[in-house]
Write a protein that holds these residues in place. Sequence first.
Motif, short mmCIF file in Angstrom:
data_model
loop_
_atom_site.label_atom_id
_atom_site.label_comp_id
_atom_site.label_asym_id
_atom_site.label_seq_id
_atom_site.Cartn_x
_atom_site.Cartn_y
_atom_site.Cartn_z
N CYS A 23 -94.34 67.08 -47.27
CA CYS A 23 -93.42 66.17 -47.98
C CYS A 23 -93.74 66.13 -49.48
N MET A 24 -95.03 66.11 -49.81
CA MET A 24 -95.43 66.04 -51.22
C MET A 24 -94.99 67.27 -52.01
N LYS A 33 -101.34 59.83 -51.00
CA LYS A 33 -100.19 60.69 -50.66
C LYS A 33 -98.93 59.86 -50.42
N CYS A 34 -99.08 58.75 -49.71
CA CYS A 34 -97.93 57.89 -49.41
C CYS A 34 -97.37 57.28 -50.70
N GLN A 57 -91.57 59.44 -55.42
CA GLN A 57 -90.59 60.53 -55.43
C GLN A 57 -89.31 60.12 -54.70
N VAL A 71 -87.25 63.54 -43.99
CA VAL A 71 -88.40 62.80 -44.52
C VAL A 71 -88.23 61.30 -44.25
N LEU A 113 -97.40 65.03 -44.17
CA LEU A 113 -97.33 64.37 -45.50
C LEU A 113 -97.54 65.37 -46.63
N LEU A 137 -90.52 67.15 -51.75
CA LEU A 137 -89.75 66.07 -52.41
C LEU A 137 -89.45 66.34 -53.89
N CYS A 185 -95.39 60.00 -52.48
CA CYS A 185 -94.12 60.25 -51.76
C CYS A 185 -93.14 59.11 -52.01
#
Length: 613
Positions: A511-512, A570-571, A577, A540, A508, A515, A574
């Motif tokens: 991904c942050m 975090k989710c 984004q 992703v 994660l 993205l 994401c």
Amino acid sequence: MTSMAASSTTKIAWRLQEFEAQSSSISCLALGKSSGRLLATGGEDCRVNIWAVSKANCIMSLTGHKNPVESIHFNVSEEQVAAGSQSGSIRVWDLEAAKILRTLMGHKANITSLGFHPFGDFLASSSMDTNIKLWDLRRKGYVFRYKGHTQAVRSLAFSPDGKWLASASDDCTVKLWDLAQGKTITEFKSHTAAVNIVQFHPNEYLLASGSSDRTIKLWDLEKFTMIGSLEGDTTPVRCICFSPDGSCLYSGATDSLRVFGWEPDRCFDAVPVSWGKVSDLAICNQQLIGVSHQLSSVSSYVVDLKRVKKSGGAVIQGIIQDDQPLTEPKKDPKGAALRKNYERPTTTCRSQRLKHRSESDRRSPEGERRSPSEDEADEKLSSAEIHNAEDYKAIFQPKSAISRTPPKMSEPFPAPPEDESILAISRQLKDIKSNFPDKQQALTQMKKGHETMCVMLSSRLKNLQTVRGVWTRDGIKIALDTAVSMNDPSIVVDILNIINPQPSLWKLDVCMVVLPQLDKLLQSKYESYIQTGCTSLKLVMKHFWTLISDTLKATPSVGVDITREERHQKCRVCCEQLKNLSNIVKNKATQVGRHGSTFKELQLLMSPLDDSP
């Protein structure tokens, strides 16, 4: 003359032809595999054009599609060609009769691959809707629908005995289907990235698959086990082709051809070929023909297989290879020497197959068939315009009644004399000399661009070395932060190209960081940046969307759970984004051509975002 003749024999690979093939961008092309001399192209102008590989004159134009052509394929005899469009429709033309043979409707999204049965009147097709369909070309409906893949199918291949169908997909799997039963026999899962191409061994019960994970896997079709993993390609494997006798395998990747053996896995030879992203391969007269396309032009290349090593080679250990010669391995009595061979059909089998086929066809869903009047009206709009009558008659209407495959033009392509390149350089130097009488001035002019490029590449190398050092010391997340802080998209793209084929490296946190960078990449003017951005976004969505969605939907826990709160935060970031990127993808999906097709696929993959909170 003698020296030119001698030098001409040293070439291993050369460009045969380059020409404008369509009035707008090309999205697909295919070689006739039996002759290696016919080429079909399709693109945004909704036409299919037929060419002789060595000539820049179009033999025939096939019209009728109302949407860009996305996939194209010749049948074994090269008397028919099928083309699938962005809308999901398929048209099949009879090239000898110069007319439309069938219009097949049923897929709900653009066609991603096609394959003709080796001896029956069957055509297999796959679509972005993830379904595979088997069509009987003598009728209107499809015989079977094969469901199971979760992402687009990129390649289809029938077994030499016509009983099985293999499919390769973006979902990293290869599936083997029983045609008669309409169900999966087995599934191979060892690839770690999209599988681009699949092909059966010409004789043995062996299947090869090439992937964006830069490997080729070999599968034993009796034991349903992997018997080889061929590594060495530094870019995604785009095309594979067994030698006619099945003794080795050719692998086409960006600007390279590799020759592999197996049991044990080894690389016999690696040949640099300037074909860029090669789209298809064929073998004829001990020559390998490769074709590629860029925008509206097509290039064809020849590799002299008499000058390519097809034995010896070093055993592959991981991706490290040794150039020392290897003695030919002894055949394992339990392995390749005793592997089962395909049985080719007899007349009796064929009549039984036709009987079974007609029974299967009665199960075709009527809802997806159209009335005869609709088909007739549609097929009247389809036409075959012959542009070169002489070539058309020579290839598709031979005077003798003997089979036309391979066509008459079956002599090997002659290699150009080596001296041509020297003469070309000499002419360029003369031009420079005439434009710059002062020798020093000429050298200064030539060095300007070179020095700029050297500075740019040196800076890029230095930055990459810095990122590598951070990665070794502090891990991938900090390394990505460092790459982003350099404010150079090329560094980010270089790092993504390393981690995209390795989903296990992603978390994660990664991904942050990635993205927010995809916004720029998806809207870049560079094709390679767009492609890398799309690959990262697919990864992703495929590996993290379920986690993100489930976390955001979960009921808050009682008490303080810092780890859960961090994951939730975090989710949420994401998800926001991804929603922003979804808007870019929707806008880009309206484009025509290859990028439009990629963005349409992404739009389908990102559709769950529309229902997210």
